[in-house]
Design a protein around this motif. Structure first.
Motif, mmCIF file in Angstrom:
data_model
loop_
_atom_site.group_PDB
_atom_site.id
_atom_site.type_symbol
_atom_site.label_atom_id
_atom_site.label_comp_id
_atom_site.label_asym_id
_atom_site.label_seq_id
_atom_site.Cartn_x
_atom_site.Cartn_y
_atom_site.Cartn_z
ATOM 1 N N LYS A 83 0.833 -1.194 0.000
ATOM 2 C CA LYS A 83 0.000 0.000 0.000
ATOM 3 C C LYS A 83 0.875 1.255 0.000
ATOM 4 N N ALA A 84 1.932 1.256 0.816
ATOM 5 C CA ALA A 84 2.833 2.405 0.864
ATOM 6 C C ALA A 84 3.599 2.546 -0.446
ATOM 7 N N SER A 86 2.625 1.569 -3.464
ATOM 8 C CA SER A 86 1.749 2.060 -4.538
ATOM 9 C C SER A 86 1.411 3.536 -4.333
ATOM 10 N N ALA A 87 1.274 3.972 -3.080
ATOM 11 C CA ALA A 87 1.023 5.392 -2.822
ATOM 12 C C ALA A 87 2.216 6.231 -3.267
ATOM 13 N N ALA A 90 2.183 6.409 -7.050
ATOM 14 C CA ALA A 90 1.140 7.320 -7.531
ATOM 15 C C ALA A 90 1.575 8.766 -7.345
ATOM 16 N N TRP A 91 2.201 9.055 -6.247
ATOM 17 C CA TRP A 91 2.694 10.406 -5.990
ATOM 18 C C TRP A 91 3.757 10.784 -7.012
ATOM 19 N N GLU A 94 2.136 11.606 -10.262
ATOM 20 C CA GLU A 94 1.492 12.929 -10.185
ATOM 21 C C GLU A 94 2.533 14.041 -10.349
#
Length: 109
Positions: A83-84, A86-87, A90-91, A94
């Motif tokens: 989860k960390a 993939s976050a 994603a950041w 962005e």
């Protein structure tokens, strides 16, 4: 007021801070006292005082090492979760998209 976890990061830091203060302060004070007493008794003005303070610093460094080693053994680094990861990805996407828009003149502002 939110409840605090029994082993919170701030509590751990406070505990370690007191332990290190004790582990550093006591040997230095004892070494200074013993060195001064030996210097007065033997008449070797600053020599034994300095030697004892250096010995106190070595003992303090060893004590600090053991305090930190015990803390790190009790709190090992946790592997990064998916989860960390993939976050973070994603950041990163962005950020790259914002840079691309800025270079092409498509500012959001």
């Amino acid at each position: 007021m939110p409840e605090r976890a029994p082993r919170s990061f701030g509590g751990d830091l406070l505990t370690i801070g007191f332990q290190i203060a004790f582990v550093v302060g006591v040997p230095l004070l004892v070494a200074a006292f013993i060195g001064d007493a030996l210097d007065r008794q033997l008449g070797t003005a600053p020599t034994l005082g300095l030697v004892s303070i250096l010995l106190g610093l070595a003992i303090a460094a060893l004590g600090t090492f053991f305090v930190l080693r015990r803390y790190l053994a009790a709190n090992p680094d946790q592997p990064v979760s998916e989860k960390a990861r993939s976050a973070g990805q994603a950041w990163q996407r962005e950020i790259e998209e914002r840079e691309r828009r800025r270079e092409e003149g498509e500012d959001d502002q």
